[in-house]
Design a protein around this motif. Structure first.
Motif, mmCIF file in Angstrom:
data_model
loop_
_atom_site.group_PDB
_atom_site.id
_atom_site.type_symbol
_atom_site.label_atom_id
_atom_site.label_comp_id
_atom_site.label_asym_id
_atom_site.label_seq_id
_atom_site.Cartn_x
_atom_site.Cartn_y
_atom_site.Cartn_z
ATOM 1 N N ILE A 1 -19.008 -34.692 22.474
ATOM 2 C CA ILE A 1 -17.858 -33.695 22.945
ATOM 3 C C ILE A 1 -17.158 -33.496 21.358
ATOM 4 C CG2 ILE A 1 -15.672 -33.204 23.876
ATOM 5 C CD1 ILE A 1 -16.824 -35.056 26.202
ATOM 6 N N LEU A 2 -16.759 -34.551 20.641
ATOM 7 C CA LEU A 2 -16.233 -34.481 19.522
ATOM 8 C C LEU A 2 -16.987 -33.781 18.502
ATOM 9 C CD1 LEU A 2 -13.741 -35.122 17.827
ATOM 10 C CD2 LEU A 2 -14.859 -37.407 17.344
ATOM 11 N N SER A 3 -18.256 -34.084 18.437
ATOM 12 C CA SER A 3 -19.215 -33.593 17.455
ATOM 13 C C SER A 3 -19.126 -32.072 17.537
ATOM 14 C CB SER A 3 -20.561 -34.254 17.498
ATOM 15 O OG SER A 3 -21.520 -33.441 16.557
ATOM 16 N N THR A 4 -19.355 -31.587 19.113
ATOM 17 C CA THR A 4 -19.606 -30.298 19.188
ATOM 18 C C THR A 4 -18.403 -29.461 18.707
ATOM 19 O OG1 THR A 4 -21.191 -30.995 21.041
ATOM 20 C CG2 THR A 4 -19.978 -28.691 21.239
ATOM 21 N N ALA A 5 -17.235 -30.007 19.232
ATOM 22 C CA ALA A 5 -15.858 -29.340 19.030
ATOM 23 C C ALA A 5 -15.916 -29.150 17.583
ATOM 24 C CB ALA A 5 -14.773 -30.167 19.601
ATOM 25 N N LEU A 6 -15.976 -30.270 16.764
ATOM 26 C CA LEU A 6 -15.865 -30.131 15.183
ATOM 27 C C LEU A 6 -16.940 -29.080 14.560
ATOM 28 C CD1 LEU A 6 -15.272 -33.814 14.374
ATOM 29 C CD2 LEU A 6 -13.636 -31.899 14.436
#
Length: 394
Positions: free
Chosen positions: A22-27
């Motif tokens: 989730i964090l990687s996708t958002a960034l």
């Protein structure tokens, strides 16, 4: 809304291990937006995008596909000429990728699933199955039947002809998308569909290519990739809705119905992830000899002091592999546990000895073995076991 309600992404959201996705996708998406919103984003926005990119790489190594996503966007939105005009955008991103890969090689000795050790699959056999896996992700996005936390394939489930056919279909879709991007007279709809497939395929490339991991297929890998599929759906609905007002109402109703249907399945998925027993029993329904599912189910039963169920799960693993050291040790813990009515110190020691002969670096097993030896007044052996505990874990 289609993305947010998709059942296949539910496991990524509710399972703690999926938070890095989730964090990687958002960034990555934030960096992509900064770089494509204008032909020339300017130095401040470009610097911010590179910072987000570096943070995304810190969250998950598969984020290195950002330069390919930017290039795909430029190809399908700006046409072939757009690529040449944006070289200055790609160079810093490519440098970040190179520095990241070299740094990872120097610090960790490689890229990919290094934590998996010997459990990592051979590159050739892994890549051969990934055509089927890519299409399975696509199928689950549209037809969420067969979702599970652990897609361990049954041996022989994918014959050679099926693997070749799957890769041929994936290659055909990819070449069709590339043709739509390179052809200067392609319609906006074709370009949008090409962009959607390219996003889906590019995001899956790190884990669905020649970089093998322990797991052939994991649902959370489709989390970011599904953005491409929903771009395709949005473009198709937009194109069809333009025909007339009545068609617009029809397709809005279809989209709303799809969101409601997906939401119902997603609600059920949340309930499944809320119960470890249901979660791992679901995985066992797909493959009754799934070692990880049986091990986790047995561990859950042990913590719940459902000893007989735990023993049955662990013994099922041993029926397939009698030399599974960690599982032998788990059985030893059960037979040594004071709350187990069938406690048997002799049998516990036998399981500890067998487990430690196969996996001699388990310091906790030596420590628990020492407790039994002390209880049975075999003090010299207990001292030796404690010494090994300290040697392994000072």
């Amino acid at each position: 809304l289609l993305f947010m309600s998709s059942p296949i992404v539910a496991g990524t959201v509710v399972y703690i291990y999926g938070l890095s996705d989730i964090l990687s996708t958002a960034l990555v998406l934030a960096a992509l937006l900064l770089l494509v919103r204008r032909p020339d984003p300017g130095i401040p926005l470009q610097a911010l995008a590179i910072t987000l990119f570096i943070l995304a790489l810190g969250a998950k190594q598969s984020a290195f596909i950002l330069p390919l996503l930017v290039a795909a966007w430029d190809l399908f939105v700006g046409g072939p000429g757009g690529l040449k005009k944006r070289i200055r955008i790609y160079i810093p991103l490519a440098l970040v990728v190179c520095v990241y890969l070299v740094t990872r090689m120097l610090l960790f000795g490689g890229i990919g699933d290094l934590e998996g050790g010997t459990a990592v699959r051979q590159a050739g056999s892994y890549a051969g199955l990934q055509g089927v896996v890519i299409l399975s992700y696509l199928k689950l996005l549209f037809i969420p039947v067969g979702l599970t936390i652990d897609h361990l394939p049954v041996a022989g489930a994918y014959p050679l002809w099926m693997r070749l056919a799957a890769w041929a279909f994936v290659a055909a879709l990819s070449l069709g998308a590339l043709w739509a991007g390179l052809k200067s007279v392609s319609s906006p709809l074709r370009r949008l569909l090409g962009l959607g497939w390219s996003i889906f395929f590019i995001v899956l490339l790190p884990t669905s290519s020649v970089m093998p991991t322990v797991d052939l297929m994991v649902e959370r890998r489709a989390y970011a990739a599904s953005v491409g599929v929903f771009v395709c759906l949005a473009g198709l609905l937009w194109h069809l809705a333009r025909k007339s007002r009545s068609w617009r109402i029809v397709f809005l109703a279809v989209a709303a119905s799809a969101v409601l249907a997906q939401s119902a399945v997603t609600w059920h998925r949340h309930a499944v992830y809320g119960s470890p027993e249901i979660l791992w029993r679901e995985a066992l329904a797909r493959n009754p000899m799934n070692r990880r599912a049986l091990s986790n189910l047995g561990t859950y039963y042990s913590r719940a002091q459902r000893w007989d169920d735990a023993i049955a799960a662990f013994e099922k693993i041993l029926s397939n592999n009698p030399d599974d050291g960690p599982i032998l040790t788990k059985l030893a813990y059960i037979y040594a546990h004071p709350a187990y009515a069938g406690r048997d110190d002799k049998k516990a020691l036998e399981y500890f000895d067998r487990g430690l002969s196969l996996y001699p670096k388990n310091h906790l097993a030596y420590f628990n073995k020492a407790i039994i030896l002390i209880r049975t007044e075999r003090l010299a052996e207990a001292e030796e076991s404690l010494r090994r505990t300290v040697a392994l874990s000072p």
